[in-house]
Design a protein around this motif. Structure first.
Motif, mmCIF file in Angstrom:
data_model
loop_
_atom_site.group_PDB
_atom_site.id
_atom_site.type_symbol
_atom_site.label_atom_id
_atom_site.label_comp_id
_atom_site.label_asym_id
_atom_site.label_seq_id
_atom_site.Cartn_x
_atom_site.Cartn_y
_atom_site.Cartn_z
ATOM 1 N N ILE A 9 0.501 -1.106 0.598
ATOM 2 C CA ILE A 9 -0.093 0.194 -0.367
ATOM 3 C C ILE A 9 1.255 1.070 0.249
ATOM 4 C CG2 ILE A 9 -1.244 1.131 0.985
ATOM 5 C CD1 ILE A 9 -3.002 -1.236 1.998
ATOM 6 N N PHE A 10 1.721 1.204 0.604
ATOM 7 C CA PHE A 10 2.957 2.435 0.685
ATOM 8 C C PHE A 10 3.700 3.334 -0.311
ATOM 9 C CE2 PHE A 10 7.011 3.763 2.226
ATOM 10 C CZ PHE A 10 7.228 5.346 2.769
ATOM 11 N N ILE A 12 3.200 1.798 -3.171
ATOM 12 C CA ILE A 12 1.780 2.129 -4.389
ATOM 13 C C ILE A 12 1.151 3.988 -4.157
ATOM 14 C CG2 ILE A 12 -0.572 1.836 -5.469
ATOM 15 C CD1 ILE A 12 -0.077 -1.261 -4.919
ATOM 16 N N LEU A 13 1.155 3.910 -3.363
ATOM 17 C CA LEU A 13 0.683 5.038 -3.109
ATOM 18 C C LEU A 13 1.498 6.630 -3.252
ATOM 19 C CD1 LEU A 13 -1.105 5.213 0.445
ATOM 20 C CD2 LEU A 13 -2.536 5.600 -1.770
ATOM 21 N N ILE A 16 1.533 6.800 -6.594
ATOM 22 C CA ILE A 16 0.454 7.503 -7.146
ATOM 23 C C ILE A 16 0.459 8.464 -7.221
ATOM 24 C CG2 ILE A 16 -2.071 7.887 -6.944
ATOM 25 C CD1 ILE A 16 -2.309 4.925 -6.344
ATOM 26 N N TYR A 17 0.913 9.630 -5.723
ATOM 27 C CA TYR A 17 0.560 10.704 -5.305
ATOM 28 C C TYR A 17 2.630 11.264 -5.926
ATOM 29 C CZ TYR A 17 -1.694 10.414 -1.466
ATOM 30 O OH TYR A 17 -3.177 10.335 -0.812
ATOM 31 N N THR A 45 6.151 11.334 -0.828
ATOM 32 C CA THR A 45 6.565 10.318 0.229
ATOM 33 C C THR A 45 5.826 10.568 1.960
ATOM 34 O OG1 THR A 45 8.627 9.557 -0.766
ATOM 35 C CG2 THR A 45 8.288 9.292 1.471
ATOM 36 N N ALA A 48 2.605 9.876 1.394
ATOM 37 C CA ALA A 48 1.633 7.962 1.436
ATOM 38 C C ALA A 48 1.633 7.725 2.771
ATOM 39 C CB ALA A 48 3.032 7.862 0.322
ATOM 40 N N THR A 51 -1.307 8.331 4.632
ATOM 41 C CA THR A 51 -2.540 8.045 3.858
ATOM 42 C C THR A 51 -2.281 6.785 4.597
ATOM 43 O OG1 THR A 51 -2.513 9.679 2.112
ATOM 44 C CG2 THR A 51 -3.694 7.351 2.200
ATOM 45 N N THR A 52 -0.890 6.227 4.281
ATOM 46 C CA THR A 52 -1.021 4.674 4.439
ATOM 47 C C THR A 52 -1.240 4.508 6.482
ATOM 48 O OG1 THR A 52 0.600 4.498 3.086
ATOM 49 C CG2 THR A 52 0.894 3.301 4.899
ATOM 50 N N ILE A 55 -5.277 4.220 6.098
ATOM 51 C CA ILE A 55 -5.317 3.381 5.543
ATOM 52 C C ILE A 55 -5.728 2.051 6.983
ATOM 53 C CG2 ILE A 55 -5.234 1.625 3.903
ATOM 54 C CD1 ILE A 55 -4.740 4.090 2.059
#
Length: 62
Positions: A9-10, A12-13, A16-17, A45, A48, A51-52, A55
């Motif tokens: 997840i980290f 991938i984020l 994306i960011y 970073t 991310a 957000t991680t 989540i």
């Protein structure tokens, strides 16, 4: 298994960011500045990580 999911997840984020910041805000494709790329990656970073964290908290609360 849960630790692997956190890292996936980290990462991938981050991608994306980084793409969104580079494309929308910093216009990385036009300027080509190395400093702007680095600054965009640092901000991506940080976003991310935040957000991680949220989540993972939501997943643990389920």
């Amino acid at each position: 298994m849960f630790n692997i999911m956190k890292f996936l997840i980290f990462f991938i984020l981050i991608y994306i960011y980084d793409f969104l910041l580079g494309f929308i805000i910093f216009d990385r494709f036009g300027s080509g500045s190395l400093m702007m790329s680095f600054f965009s990656s640092v901000i991506a970073t940080a976003f991310a990580v935040i957000t991680t964290y949220y989540i993972i908290r939501l997943i643990e609360d389920l």
